[in-house]
Design a protein around this motif. Structure first.
Motif, PDB file in Angstrom:
ATOM      1  N   LEU A 195      14.613 -29.939   5.391  1.00  0.00           N
ATOM      2  CA  LEU A 195      14.982 -29.097   6.804  1.00  0.00           C
ATOM      3  C   LEU A 195      15.421 -27.728   6.119  1.00  0.00           C
ATOM      4  CD1 LEU A 195      15.769 -28.492   9.483  1.00  0.00           C
ATOM      5  CD2 LEU A 195      17.950 -29.370   9.032  1.00  0.00           C
ATOM      6  N   GLU A 196      16.114 -27.642   4.850  1.00  0.00           N
ATOM      7  CA  GLU A 196      16.317 -26.185   4.320  1.00  0.00           C
ATOM      8  C   GLU A 196      14.918 -25.541   3.746  1.00  0.00           C
ATOM      9  OE1 GLU A 196      18.773 -24.403   0.539  1.00  0.00           O
ATOM     10  OE2 GLU A 196      18.636 -26.722   0.801  1.00  0.00           O
ATOM     11  N   ALA A 197      14.131 -26.389   3.199  1.00  0.00           N
ATOM     12  CA  ALA A 197      12.791 -25.724   3.084  1.00  0.00           C
ATOM     13  C   ALA A 197      11.937 -25.335   4.099  1.00  0.00           C
ATOM     14  CB  ALA A 197      12.220 -26.881   1.922  1.00  0.00           C
ATOM     15  N   TRP A 198      11.958 -26.084   4.928  1.00  0.00           N
ATOM     16  CA  TRP A 198      11.329 -25.504   6.308  1.00  0.00           C
ATOM     17  C   TRP A 198      11.862 -24.185   6.943  1.00  0.00           C
ATOM     18  CZ3 TRP A 198      12.431 -25.257  11.613  1.00  0.00           C
ATOM     19  CH2 TRP A 198      11.415 -25.256  12.438  1.00  0.00           C
ATOM     20  N   LEU A 199      13.169 -24.237   6.913  1.00  0.00           N
ATOM     21  CA  LEU A 199      13.974 -23.052   7.414  1.00  0.00           C
ATOM     22  C   LEU A 199      13.662 -21.784   6.439  1.00  0.00           C
ATOM     23  CD1 LEU A 199      17.295 -24.531   8.682  1.00  0.00           C
ATOM     24  CD2 LEU A 199      15.562 -23.696  10.080  1.00  0.00           C
TER      25      LEU A 199
END
Length: 82
Positions: free
Chosen positions: A8-12
């Protein structure tokens, strides 16, 4: 569970770095910090006018038509703006 948060962090982060608004804000903050530290203004080509390719075409056409109609009205009245 930990890997979901990392995904999720990488996508954000990817979405944020791909955003033109984010880059515009970073550019303005960098410019302001530079001005405060150095005491001189940075040269920004977008402030100098230019072609303005990114602007929507409709707004310029509407401004032109409005200006043209005002000029025609002034010519019929016999007055001109200077």
């Amino acid at each position: 569970m930990q890997w979901r948060i990392l995904v999720l962090e990488a996508w954000l982060v990817q979405k944020l770095l791909g955003s033109s608004t984010f880059h515009r804000v970073v550019r303005r903050v960098h410019k302001k910090v530079h001005e405060v530290k150095q005491g001189e203004k940075l040269y920004d080509p977008s402030e100098m006018g230019g072609t303005q390719i990114d602007k929507p075409a409709g707004t310029d056409v509407q401004k032109f038509i409005r200006y043209y109609m005002e000029e025609l009205k002034d010519q019929f009245r016999g007055s001109t703006k200077k």
